[in-house]
Design a protein around this motif. Structure first.
Motif, PDB file in Angstrom:
ATOM      1  N   UNK A 145       0.807  -1.220   0.000  1.00  0.00           N
ATOM      2  CA  UNK A 145       0.000   0.000   0.000  1.00  0.00           C
ATOM      3  C   UNK A 145       0.844   1.275   0.000  1.00  0.00           C
ATOM      4  N   UNK A 146       1.819   1.439   0.908  1.00  0.00           N
ATOM      5  CA  UNK A 146       2.620   2.669   0.843  1.00  0.00           C
ATOM      6  C   UNK A 146       3.476   2.746  -0.425  1.00  0.00           C
ATOM      7  N   UNK A 147       3.988   1.604  -0.881  1.00  0.00           N
ATOM      8  CA  UNK A 147       4.782   1.616  -2.119  1.00  0.00           C
ATOM      9  C   UNK A 147       3.922   2.033  -3.303  1.00  0.00           C
ATOM     10  N   UNK A 148       2.694   1.534  -3.335  1.00  0.00           N
ATOM     11  CA  UNK A 148       1.770   1.900  -4.415  1.00  0.00           C
ATOM     12  C   UNK A 148       1.393   3.371  -4.316  1.00  0.00           C
ATOM     13  N   UNK A 149       1.165   3.870  -3.098  1.00  0.00           N
ATOM     14  CA  UNK A 149       0.805   5.277  -2.922  1.00  0.00           C
ATOM     15  C   UNK A 149       1.924   6.190  -3.435  1.00  0.00           C
ATOM     16  N   UNK A 150       3.157   5.920  -3.031  1.00  0.00           N
ATOM     17  CA  UNK A 150       4.291   6.747  -3.466  1.00  0.00           C
ATOM     18  C   UNK A 150       4.451   6.667  -4.981  1.00  0.00           C
ATOM     19  N   UNK A 151       4.333   5.471  -5.522  1.00  0.00           N
ATOM     20  CA  UNK A 151       4.459   5.282  -6.970  1.00  0.00           C
ATOM     21  C   UNK A 151       3.375   6.041  -7.715  1.00  0.00           C
ATOM     22  N   UNK A 152       2.127   5.860  -7.298  1.00  0.00           N
ATOM     23  CA  UNK A 152       1.007   6.526  -7.971  1.00  0.00           C
ATOM     24  C   UNK A 152       1.112   8.044  -7.860  1.00  0.00           C
ATOM     25  N   UNK A 153       1.397   8.537  -6.651  1.00  0.00           N
ATOM     26  CA  UNK A 153       1.459   9.988  -6.466  1.00  0.00           C
ATOM     27  C   UNK A 153       2.590  10.604  -7.276  1.00  0.00           C
ATOM     28  N   UNK A 154       3.765   9.973  -7.266  1.00  0.00           N
ATOM     29  CA  UNK A 154       4.877  10.543  -8.037  1.00  0.00           C
ATOM     30  C   UNK A 154       4.578  10.517  -9.530  1.00  0.00           C
ATOM     31  N   UNK A 155       4.012   9.413 -10.012  1.00  0.00           N
ATOM     32  CA  UNK A 155       3.657   9.329 -11.435  1.00  0.00           C
ATOM     33  C   UNK A 155       2.557  10.317 -11.786  1.00  0.00           C
ATOM     34  N   UNK A 156       1.538  10.387 -10.936  1.00  0.00           N
ATOM     35  CA  UNK A 156       0.414  11.292 -11.198  1.00  0.00           C
ATOM     36  C   UNK A 156       0.842  12.755 -11.168  1.00  0.00           C
ATOM     37  N   UNK A 157       1.685  13.130 -10.209  1.00  0.00           N
ATOM     38  CA  UNK A 157       2.144  14.523 -10.152  1.00  0.00           C
ATOM     39  C   UNK A 157       2.859  14.916 -11.434  1.00  0.00           C
ATOM     40  N   UNK A 158       3.791  14.089 -11.863  1.00  0.00           N
ATOM     41  CA  UNK A 158       4.526  14.391 -13.093  1.00  0.00           C
ATOM     42  C   UNK A 158       3.566  14.439 -14.272  1.00  0.00           C
ATOM     43  N   UNK A 159       2.735  13.404 -14.399  1.00  0.00           N
ATOM     44  CA  UNK A 159       1.814  13.291 -15.532  1.00  0.00           C
ATOM     45  C   UNK A 159       0.828  14.445 -15.571  1.00  0.00           C
ATOM     46  N   UNK A 160       0.171  14.718 -14.473  1.00  0.00           N
ATOM     47  CA  UNK A 160      -0.895  15.721 -14.483  1.00  0.00           C
ATOM     48  C   UNK A 160      -0.353  17.139 -14.612  1.00  0.00           C
ATOM     49  N   UNK A 161       0.799  17.424 -14.040  1.00  0.00           N
ATOM     50  CA  UNK A 161       1.370  18.762 -14.226  1.00  0.00           C
ATOM     51  C   UNK A 161       1.738  18.965 -15.695  1.00  0.00           C
ATOM     52  N   UNK A 162       2.375  17.958 -16.301  1.00  0.00           N
ATOM     53  CA  UNK A 162       2.719  18.049 -17.732  1.00  0.00           C
ATOM     54  C   UNK A 162       1.452  18.179 -18.571  1.00  0.00           C
ATOM     55  N   UNK A 163       0.467  17.314 -18.310  1.00  0.00           N
ATOM     56  CA  UNK A 163      -0.781  17.345 -19.086  1.00  0.00           C
ATOM     57  C   UNK A 163      -1.514  18.665 -18.947  1.00  0.00           C
ATOM     58  N   UNK A 164      -1.617  19.188 -17.732  1.00  0.00           N
ATOM     59  CA  UNK A 164      -2.360  20.442 -17.535  1.00  0.00           C
ATOM     60  C   UNK A 164      -1.641  21.634 -18.149  1.00  0.00           C
ATOM     61  N   UNK A 165      -0.325  21.599 -18.211  1.00  0.00           N
ATOM     62  CA  UNK A 165       0.402  22.670 -18.908  1.00  0.00           C
ATOM     63  C   UNK A 165       0.130  22.572 -20.412  1.00  0.00           C
ATOM     64  N   UNK A 166       0.171  21.362 -20.958  1.00  0.00           N
ATOM     65  CA  UNK A 166      -0.149  21.172 -22.377  1.00  0.00           C
ATOM     66  C   UNK A 166      -1.577  21.635 -22.658  1.00  0.00           C
TER      67      UNK A 166
END
Length: 193
Positions: A145-166
């Motif tokens: 659970x914590x490994x998945x949370x860190x993985x998802x949050x780090x991936x989502x932060x990068x992805x969504x910031x890039x996507x929202x800027x685009x």
């Protein structure tokens, strides 16, 4: 729900295509980002929550053909369509600085929905680039659970910031004579005056 105009109906498959290409590219290259929500947010922002949700649904179903583990995440894509419309109505696409803020907020929402799906259904491994982070953390002794949370949050932060800027630049580049024909167009025309 307002009646869909022809332009809205035309934009739904275009939004799906943009998402599918971005999502497939990320999966094929094993990137730790998803890039499969740009079309959903653009259509949601311009055409409303239901058309945006249809883009998210269509993208999720198509991406699940090549990677069936992605099917449960379709609910997030549907939510993004409604969020795109909500953000447009709140003028959250009006300034560049709002794009990364939107990205962080959406990443947190998406992570809260994705973590239980990833951890419970798949033990933290979905087959995307984010699984590398989970593997590394679990090898270091972390629980799923914590490994998945860190993985998802780090991936989502990068992805969504890039996507929202685009998305910010895509929406800004659209001419007013086009945007005004769309159901949520008034939210973008107002700010330019």
């Amino acid at each position: 729900m307002k009646k869909f105009n022809k332009l809205t109906i035309f934009l739904i498959p275009i939004g799906i295509a943009v998402n599918v290409v971005g999502g497939q590219l990320a999966v094929l290259l094993k990137l730790p980002v998803f890039l499969d929500s740009i079309g959903t947010f653009v259509v949601g922002a311009l055409c409303g929550g239901v058309p945006g949700a249809l883009v998210g649904l269509g993208c999720g179903l198509i991406n699940a053909i090549s990677l069936p583990t992605l099917l449960p995440y379709t609910i997030i894509g549907v939510l993004f369509g409604f969020l795109g419309s909500f953000l447009a109505k709140k003028q959250m696409f009006s300034k560049f600085w709002k794009a990364p803020v939107n990205g962080v907020i959406i990443a947190i929402i998406s992570t809260c929905i994705a973590v239980p799906i990833t951890a419970i259904l798949y033990g933290g491994f979905v087959g995307t680039g984010a699984s590398v982070i989970v593997t590394t953390l679990m090898a270091a002794g972390w629980d799923v659970l914590p490994a998945t949370f860190v993985s998802e949050l780090s991936s989502e932060l990068i992805d969504k910031i890039i996507c929202l800027i685009i998305i910010f630049f895509v929406l800004k580049a659209m001419p007013a004579r086009f945007v005004v024909k769309l159901p949520n167009g008034k939210h973008f025309i107002k700010e330019e005056q």
